[in-house]
Scaffold this motif. Sequence first.
Motif, PDB file in Angstrom:
ATOM      1  N   ALA A  53       0.855  -1.021  -0.104  1.00 45.86           N
ATOM      2  CA  ALA A  53      -0.082   0.241  -0.071  1.00 45.86           C
ATOM      3  C   ALA A  53       0.792   1.287   0.062  1.00 45.86           C
ATOM      4  CB  ALA A  53      -0.920  -0.079   1.237  1.00 45.86           C
ATOM      5  N   MET A  67       0.610   4.082  -2.784  1.00 49.90           N
ATOM      6  CA  MET A  67       0.363   5.553  -2.543  1.00 49.90           C
ATOM      7  C   MET A  67       1.180   6.414  -3.034  1.00 49.90           C
ATOM      8  SD  MET A  67      -2.042   6.840  -0.565  1.00 49.90           S
ATOM      9  CE  MET A  67      -2.818   6.305   0.864  1.00 49.90           C
ATOM     10  N   LEU A 118       1.240   6.918  -6.798  1.00 44.05           N
ATOM     11  CA  LEU A 118       0.171   7.930  -7.387  1.00 44.05           C
ATOM     12  C   LEU A 118       0.411   9.098  -6.854  1.00 44.05           C
ATOM     13  CD1 LEU A 118      -2.773   5.597  -5.860  1.00 44.05           C
ATOM     14  CD2 LEU A 118      -2.421   6.091  -8.318  1.00 44.05           C
ATOM     15  N   PHE A 158      -2.877  11.702  -2.396  1.00 46.66           N
ATOM     16  CA  PHE A 158      -3.904  11.953  -3.156  1.00 46.66           C
ATOM     17  C   PHE A 158      -5.397  11.899  -2.418  1.00 46.66           C
ATOM     18  CE2 PHE A 158      -3.965  13.224  -7.182  1.00 46.66           C
ATOM     19  CZ  PHE A 158      -2.654  13.390  -7.689  1.00 46.66           C
ATOM     20  N   TYR A 197      -7.510  15.447  -2.034  1.00 42.68           N
ATOM     21  CA  TYR A 197      -8.988  15.740  -2.450  1.00 42.68           C
ATOM     22  C   TYR A 197      -9.696  15.781  -1.142  1.00 42.68           C
ATOM     23  CZ  TYR A 197      -8.913  14.611  -7.387  1.00 42.68           C
ATOM     24  OH  TYR A 197      -8.741  14.673  -8.738  1.00 42.68           O
ATOM     25  N   PHE A 243     -15.622  -4.166  -6.724  1.00 35.40           N
ATOM     26  CA  PHE A 243     -16.709  -4.212  -5.588  1.00 35.40           C
ATOM     27  C   PHE A 243     -18.159  -4.523  -6.285  1.00 35.40           C
ATOM     28  CE2 PHE A 243     -13.376  -1.497  -3.687  1.00 35.40           C
ATOM     29  CZ  PHE A 243     -12.783  -2.501  -2.997  1.00 35.40           C
ATOM     30  N   VAL A 289      -9.607   8.006   6.236  1.00 33.38           N
ATOM     31  CA  VAL A 289      -8.368   7.986   5.544  1.00 33.38           C
ATOM     32  C   VAL A 289      -7.945   9.349   5.674  1.00 33.38           C
ATOM     33  CG1 VAL A 289      -7.415   7.647   3.057  1.00 33.38           C
ATOM     34  CG2 VAL A 289      -9.476   5.990   3.921  1.00 33.38           C
ATOM     35  N   LEU A 348     -12.861   5.493   4.087  1.00 29.33           N
ATOM     36  CA  LEU A 348     -12.402   4.209   3.122  1.00 29.33           C
ATOM     37  C   LEU A 348     -13.497   4.343   2.090  1.00 29.33           C
ATOM     38  CD1 LEU A 348     -10.525   1.835   2.524  1.00 29.33           C
ATOM     39  CD2 LEU A 348     -12.431   0.429   3.836  1.00 29.33           C
ATOM     40  N   CYS A 374     -13.502   6.386  -1.201  1.00 31.07           N
ATOM     41  CA  CYS A 374     -11.951   6.271  -2.007  1.00 31.07           C
ATOM     42  C   CYS A 374     -12.445   5.431  -3.110  1.00 31.07           C
ATOM     43  CB  CYS A 374     -10.628   5.973  -1.270  1.00 31.07           C
ATOM     44  SG  CYS A 374     -10.648   7.114   0.244  1.00 31.07           S
ATOM     45  N   CYS A 399     -12.521   9.591  -8.465  1.00 30.81           N
ATOM     46  CA  CYS A 399     -11.611   8.845  -7.662  1.00 30.81           C
ATOM     47  C   CYS A 399     -11.846   9.174  -6.254  1.00 30.81           C
ATOM     48  CB  CYS A 399     -10.255   9.451  -8.068  1.00 30.81           C
ATOM     49  SG  CYS A 399     -10.111  11.266  -8.123  1.00 30.81           S
ATOM     50  N   PHE A 400     -12.789  10.082  -5.805  1.00 29.86           N
ATOM     51  CA  PHE A 400     -13.157   9.902  -4.421  1.00 29.86           C
ATOM     52  C   PHE A 400     -14.661  10.672  -4.548  1.00 29.86           C
ATOM     53  CE2 PHE A 400      -8.591  10.571  -4.366  1.00 29.86           C
ATOM     54  CZ  PHE A 400      -8.241   9.612  -3.579  1.00 29.86           C
ATOM     55  N   HIS A 446     -10.263   1.310 -10.168  1.00 31.84           N
ATOM     56  CA  HIS A 446      -9.492   2.410 -10.813  1.00 31.84           C
ATOM     57  C   HIS A 446      -7.922   1.867 -11.002  1.00 31.84           C
ATOM     58  CE1 HIS A 446      -8.084   6.242 -11.899  1.00 31.84           C
ATOM     59  NE2 HIS A 446      -7.952   6.768 -10.744  1.00 31.84           N
TER      60      HIS A 446
HETATM   61  N1  COA Z   1     -13.412   0.881  -0.918  1.00 31.60           N
HETATM   62  C1  COA Z   1     -13.868   0.140  -0.381  1.00 31.60           C
HETATM   63  N2  COA Z   1     -13.398  -0.825   0.151  1.00 31.60           N
HETATM   64  C2  COA Z   1     -11.875  -0.894   0.217  1.00 31.60           C
HETATM   65  C3  COA Z   1     -11.354   0.117  -0.572  1.00 31.60           C
HETATM   66  C4  COA Z   1     -12.041   1.135  -1.117  1.00 31.60           C
HETATM   67  N3  COA Z   1     -11.560   2.153  -1.853  1.00 31.60           N
HETATM   68  N4  COA Z   1     -10.059   0.006  -0.606  1.00 31.60           N
HETATM   69  C5  COA Z   1      -9.814  -1.182   0.012  1.00 31.60           C
HETATM   70  N5  COA Z   1     -11.037  -1.779   0.484  1.00 31.60           N
HETATM   71  C6  COA Z   1     -11.259  -2.798   1.576  1.00 31.60           C
HETATM   72  C7  COA Z   1     -10.564  -4.257   0.768  1.00 31.60           C
HETATM   73  O1  COA Z   1     -11.294  -4.929   0.043  1.00 31.60           O
HETATM   74  C8  COA Z   1     -10.181  -5.024   2.107  1.00 31.60           C
HETATM   75  O2  COA Z   1     -11.290  -5.428   2.594  1.00 31.60           O
HETATM   76  P1  COA Z   1     -11.481  -7.010   3.294  1.00 31.60           P
HETATM   77  O3  COA Z   1     -10.246  -6.866   4.620  1.00 31.60           O
HETATM   78  O4  COA Z   1     -12.583  -7.322   3.514  1.00 31.60           O
HETATM   79  O5  COA Z   1     -10.646  -7.659   2.326  1.00 31.60           O
HETATM   80  C9  COA Z   1     -10.011  -4.037   3.281  1.00 31.60           C
HETATM   81  O6  COA Z   1     -10.694  -2.552   2.467  1.00 31.60           O
HETATM   82  C10 COA Z   1      -8.569  -3.304   3.557  1.00 31.60           C
HETATM   83  O7  COA Z   1      -8.013  -3.318   2.041  1.00 31.60           O
HETATM   84  P2  COA Z   1      -6.428  -2.670   2.032  1.00 31.60           P
HETATM   85  O8  COA Z   1      -6.003  -2.877   0.697  1.00 31.60           O
HETATM   86  O9  COA Z   1      -5.550  -3.031   3.222  1.00 31.60           O
HETATM   87  O10 COA Z   1      -6.933  -1.068   2.152  1.00 31.60           O
HETATM   88  P3  COA Z   1      -5.823  -0.039   2.328  1.00 31.60           P
HETATM   89  O11 COA Z   1      -5.901   0.639   3.742  1.00 31.60           O
HETATM   90  O12 COA Z   1      -4.416  -0.468   2.143  1.00 31.60           O
HETATM   91  O13 COA Z   1      -6.174   1.012   1.312  1.00 31.60           O
HETATM   92  C11 COA Z   1      -6.942   3.250   0.599  1.00 31.60           C
HETATM   93  C12 COA Z   1      -7.284   1.835   1.295  1.00 31.60           C
HETATM   94  C13 COA Z   1      -8.367   3.910   0.391  1.00 31.60           C
HETATM   95  C14 COA Z   1      -5.945   3.848   1.377  1.00 31.60           C
HETATM   96  C15 COA Z   1      -6.542   2.922  -0.986  1.00 31.60           C
HETATM   97  O14 COA Z   1      -7.664   2.135  -1.755  1.00 31.60           O
HETATM   98  C16 COA Z   1      -6.252   4.130  -1.576  1.00 31.60           C
HETATM   99  O15 COA Z   1      -5.212   4.702  -1.545  1.00 31.60           O
HETATM  100  N6  COA Z   1      -6.989   4.395  -2.550  1.00 31.60           N
HETATM  101  C17 COA Z   1      -6.988   5.844  -3.242  1.00 31.60           C
HETATM  102  C18 COA Z   1      -6.353   5.686  -4.499  1.00 31.60           C
HETATM  103  C19 COA Z   1      -5.859   6.623  -5.409  1.00 31.60           C
HETATM  104  O16 COA Z   1      -5.535   7.703  -4.653  1.00 31.60           O
HETATM  105  N7  COA Z   1      -6.104   6.580  -6.768  1.00 31.60           N
HETATM  106  C20 COA Z   1      -5.640   7.511  -7.429  1.00 31.60           C
HETATM  107  C21 COA Z   1      -6.771   8.877  -7.362  1.00 31.60           C
HETATM  108  S1  COA Z   1      -6.576  10.218  -8.396  1.00 31.60           S
END
Ligand code: COA
Length: 387
Positions: free
Chosen positions: A122, A126, A129, A145, A149, A186, A201, A207, A210, A288-289, A336
Motif C-alpha cells: 500500500a 500511495m 500515485l 491523493f 481531495y 466491488f 483515510v 475508506l 475512495c 476517484c473520491f 481504478h
Molecule cells: N473502498 C471500499 N473498500 C476498500 C477500498 C475502497 N476504496 N480499498 C480497500 N478496501 C477494502 C479491501 O477490500 C479490504 O477488505 P477486506 O478486509 O474485507 O478484504 C479492506 O478494505 C482493506 O484493504 P487494503 O487494501 O488493506 O486497504 P488499504 O488501507 O491499504 O487502502 C485506501 C485503502 C483507501 C488507502 C486505498 O484504496 C487508496 O489509496 N485509495 C486511493 C487510490 C488513489 O488515490 N487513486 C488515485 C486517485 S486520483
Amino acid sequence: MREVAIVGIGCTKFGEMWDKSFRDLFIEAGLMALADARVSGAQIEALYGGNMSSGIFLEQEHVGALIADYSGLTANNVPSTRVEAACASGGLALRSGVIAVASGYHDVVISAGIEKMTDVGAEKAMDALAAAADREWEAAVGATFPGLYAMMARAHMHEFGTTREQLAQVAVKNHYNGSMNPRAQFRNRITIETVVNSPLVADPLRLFDCSPITDGAAAVVLVPAARAKEFTDTPIYIKAAAQASDSISLHDRRSLTSIDATTVAADRAFKMTKLQRSKIDVAEVHDCFTIAEIMAIEDLGFFEKGAGGPATIAGETAIGGKIPINPSGGLKACGHPVGATGVKQAVEIVEQLRGDAGKRQVDGAEVGLTHNVGGTGGTVVVHILAR
Ligand code: COA
C-alpha cells in the motif's frame, strides 16, 4: 478532419488479479477488442497504450514496445506509443488514437489502457500515485491523493454546504451500479451508514469515499467513420475528443472547489459537437473520491455549482434519474487501474449506446460522455460519443 468510430471494445475484469500478469491483462483486453471488431492483428496500423506508472509498480518501462511485442504486433513493426498523463493516461491514449485516425495518418488503430497496481504494498502504491501531484510542493511534504481531495472536499463543504451524507450517497449509488457490472471490483451494495462508519483515510474522506487500488486493462478499436460498417453493425461515433491542462499543484489553482480544466475541456467538447448539455443521456465521470464526482457533475455543467450534492441525494444521478452518472460503478466500485480507467469509461459508454449494458442499461441512451482526470486536475480529457 475525418469522423472516427469505435468498432470494437474489450475490457478485463477489474480487481486484485493475483493470477494474471501485466502482459496477460493487456493481451486479454486487446484480443477481446479485436474479436469484437472482427479485425486481425495484421490489420492494426498503430497502437496507443495509456499507462501511468509501470516503472514504479513493476519496474518495467518501455511499455509501448512491450505491449506491441507480447500482442504479436512486432511482426509488422506496428508503431506503438505509451501515453502518460497520470490517471488520465487512458483518456489521453484514446484521444491520441482518435487524432491519428481523424488526421488520416492511420485507418485502423487500437487505443488501450493498462495498470497493474496490486503487486506492490500500500505504501509504495500511495507513493506511485503521489507522483501525479507536484513532487516538490505537495508529495514531498506529505500530501497524498486522499489528502489533496480531502482539502477540496472540506472547501466544498464550507463554500456550498455540501454534507457528509451527500458525499456518501455518491459511493452508495456507485456500489449499487457496480453490483450490476460483472467487471466491477466491488459488487456489494452499501448504505450511507457503511460509508460514514468506515475507517477515516483523510478527514473528511473515509475508506468508502475512495476509489481502490486495482489491476485491469481496456482497449478499443478505432477506424474512420466512413469505413465503420465494414467492421460492425453498431459503430459508435466519437463526436468530440477534448483535452485541457491546468497547474499541477492545488495551491496554484483559481479555486479548490472546481477543476477548471474540466470546465474548459467540456466547453471545448460541446463546442465541437454543437450539442447542449441536456442531450447527454449518460456519463462516466472521474469519481476517484466521492467529492470528485460532485465537482465533476457541476464543472461539466450538468448541475449548478453547489447543486451536485443535493442532486445526488435526490437520485438525479442514479440510473433512471435526470442524468445517470457512472452506471459502470465508476472508479469507486468498478475500480481504478489508473492507466486503464479512461478507456474503460469509453467501453462502458459504447455498451450503453449499443444497448448491451444488461441490468445497468440506461434506457434509450443515444449520446454519452466520458470525463477522465489526471492528478487533481492538471490534465482533463472529455469525449462525447453517439450512436
Ligand atoms: N473502498 C471500499 N473498500 C476498500 C477500498 C475502497 N476504496 N480499498 C480497500 N478496501 C477494502 C479491501 O477490500 C479490504 O477488505 P477486506 O478486509 O474485507 O478484504 C479492506 O478494505 C482493506 O484493504 P487494503 O487494501 O488493506 O486497504 P488499504 O488501507 O491499504 O487502502 C485506501 C485503502 C483507501 C488507502 C486505498 O484504496 C487508496 O489509496 N485509495 C486511493 C487510490 C488513489 O488515490 N487513486 C488515485 C486517485 S486520483
